[in-house]
Design a protein around this motif. Sequence first.
Motif, mmCIF file in Angstrom:
data_model
loop_
_atom_site.group_PDB
_atom_site.id
_atom_site.type_symbol
_atom_site.label_atom_id
_atom_site.label_comp_id
_atom_site.label_asym_id
_atom_site.label_seq_id
_atom_site.Cartn_x
_atom_site.Cartn_y
_atom_site.Cartn_z
ATOM 1 N N GLY A 1 0.825 -1.197 0.000
ATOM 2 C CA GLY A 1 0.000 0.000 0.000
ATOM 3 C C GLY A 1 0.861 1.249 0.000
ATOM 4 O O GLY A 1 2.029 1.197 -0.373
ATOM 5 N N PRO A 2 0.253 2.324 0.467
ATOM 6 C CA PRO A 2 -1.090 2.446 1.022
ATOM 7 C C PRO A 2 -2.182 2.172 -0.031
ATOM 8 O O PRO A 2 -1.966 2.375 -1.222
ATOM 9 C CB PRO A 2 -1.150 3.900 1.498
ATOM 10 C CG PRO A 2 0.274 4.344 1.634
ATOM 11 C CD PRO A 2 1.019 3.588 0.584
ATOM 12 N N THR B 1 2.291 5.558 -3.601
ATOM 13 C CA THR B 1 3.389 4.588 -3.559
ATOM 14 C C THR B 1 4.469 5.029 -4.527
ATOM 15 O O THR B 1 4.166 5.625 -5.575
ATOM 16 C CB THR B 1 2.890 3.175 -3.943
ATOM 17 O OG1 THR B 1 4.013 2.279 -3.980
ATOM 18 C CG2 THR B 1 2.216 3.165 -5.301
ATOM 19 N N THR C 1 -4.555 -4.807 3.310
ATOM 20 C CA THR C 1 -3.105 -4.648 3.183
ATOM 21 C C THR C 1 -2.415 -5.989 3.342
ATOM 22 O O THR C 1 -2.953 -6.930 3.936
ATOM 23 C CB THR C 1 -2.565 -3.684 4.247
ATOM 24 O OG1 THR C 1 -2.760 -4.255 5.544
ATOM 25 C CG2 THR C 1 -3.266 -2.330 4.173
ATOM 26 N N GLY D 1 5.934 -2.666 7.719
ATOM 27 C CA GLY D 1 4.489 -2.530 7.830
ATOM 28 C C GLY D 1 4.001 -3.229 9.086
ATOM 29 O O GLY D 1 4.667 -4.121 9.617
ATOM 30 N N VAL E 1 -7.720 4.996 7.773
ATOM 31 C CA VAL E 1 -7.257 4.392 6.515
ATOM 32 C C VAL E 1 -6.880 2.942 6.799
ATOM 33 O O VAL E 1 -7.647 2.030 6.584
ATOM 34 C CB VAL E 1 -6.095 5.192 5.864
ATOM 35 C CG1 VAL E 1 -6.620 6.429 5.183
ATOM 36 C CG2 VAL E 1 -5.024 5.572 6.881
ATOM 37 N N HIS E 2 -5.690 2.722 7.333
ATOM 38 C CA HIS E 2 -5.271 1.436 7.875
ATOM 39 C C HIS E 2 -3.985 1.700 8.637
ATOM 40 O O HIS E 2 -3.331 2.742 8.450
ATOM 41 C CB HIS E 2 -5.069 0.383 6.781
ATOM 42 C CG HIS E 2 -4.250 0.819 5.613
ATOM 43 N ND1 HIS E 2 -2.888 1.000 5.683
ATOM 44 C CD2 HIS E 2 -4.596 1.115 4.342
ATOM 45 C CE1 HIS E 2 -2.424 1.383 4.508
ATOM 46 N NE2 HIS E 2 -3.439 1.468 3.670
ATOM 47 N N GLU F 1 -0.344 2.263 9.807
ATOM 48 C CA GLU F 1 0.927 2.522 9.112
ATOM 49 C C GLU F 1 2.037 2.594 10.153
ATOM 50 O O GLU F 1 2.781 3.573 10.258
ATOM 51 C CB GLU F 1 0.843 3.829 8.311
ATOM 52 C CG GLU F 1 0.098 3.711 6.991
ATOM 53 C CD GLU F 1 0.884 2.934 5.927
ATOM 54 O OE1 GLU F 1 2.044 2.540 6.204
ATOM 55 O OE2 GLU F 1 0.343 2.720 4.828
#
Length: 292
Positions: free
Chosen positions: A60-61, A77, A103, A134, A148-149, A151
């Motif tokens: 990702g992201p 990216t 991800t 990650g 988002v997720h 990081e």
Amino acid sequence: MRIGAIEAGGTKFVCGIGDEEGRILDRISFPTERPEPTLGKVIDYFRDKGVEAIGIGTFGPINIDPASPMYGHVTTTPKPGWTGYDFLGTLKKEFDVPFGWDTDVNAAAYGEAKWGAAKGLDSCAYFTIGTGIGVGVYAEGKLVHGLVHPEGGHIPVKRHPDDTFEGFCPYHKDCLEGVAAGPAIERRWGVKGSELGADHPAWAMEAYYIGQAVATAVLMLSPKKIILGGGVMKQEHLLPMIREEAKRYLNGYVRDERVLAGMDEYVVAPGLGEIAGLYGALALGLAAAGRA
């Protein structure tokens, strides 16, 4: 059931076929190139496999918000051609099956929770430490997404007193990834980590940084297992050093025997080895099939 699984890494793609028992029945891998030729190989592989769902764990992201018009796209990216690319949409045009999408590190955490080192637990954190860093988070039986997720590779860390390397992250310079990922080792010492002996000072420095990240995960997430994977972690002498650094940072604050005396069973290598991400993608595909 026949479920497709895709572990889309920054350097290589791994595609496979698995079943609901967590068995990988077939797999292939190939280098990550620009989107069109890479996904062309993915499509060719799955075209005659008769899969009932496909799970994708990708670098990702990425956008993982189903309500967003950019859902299924890679966002920012440095990989040429991938920024803004509709990864998921491209595959949906070819295969009329349910898709799981997350991800690569969340997928690895999910795979380890379902079949690996965190099996039977309702939470774990998975770090991959390689070309980048990650963090995937599985908490209370669900993968964590949030805004988002996670990081976690870009958290700030205290600098090692002997470290003069500025860090290589284009956004933050000396975040965790910038000082502890594989390229940081190579640029700091002039050779790849795999060429450094076990007694080289590089590893004490790595443990210093990764130990901080492990301690931060304990304090922020309180997971029941922490799993450290990725190419850098192939240095087997590194894991015990990281455990000791994490204990030193925590300094007895977290009063649980798993942290105080059981670090060998709490901070561990992946139970699924180098293909935890592929198993995780399989788990994502199974979950998508179940929702459908």
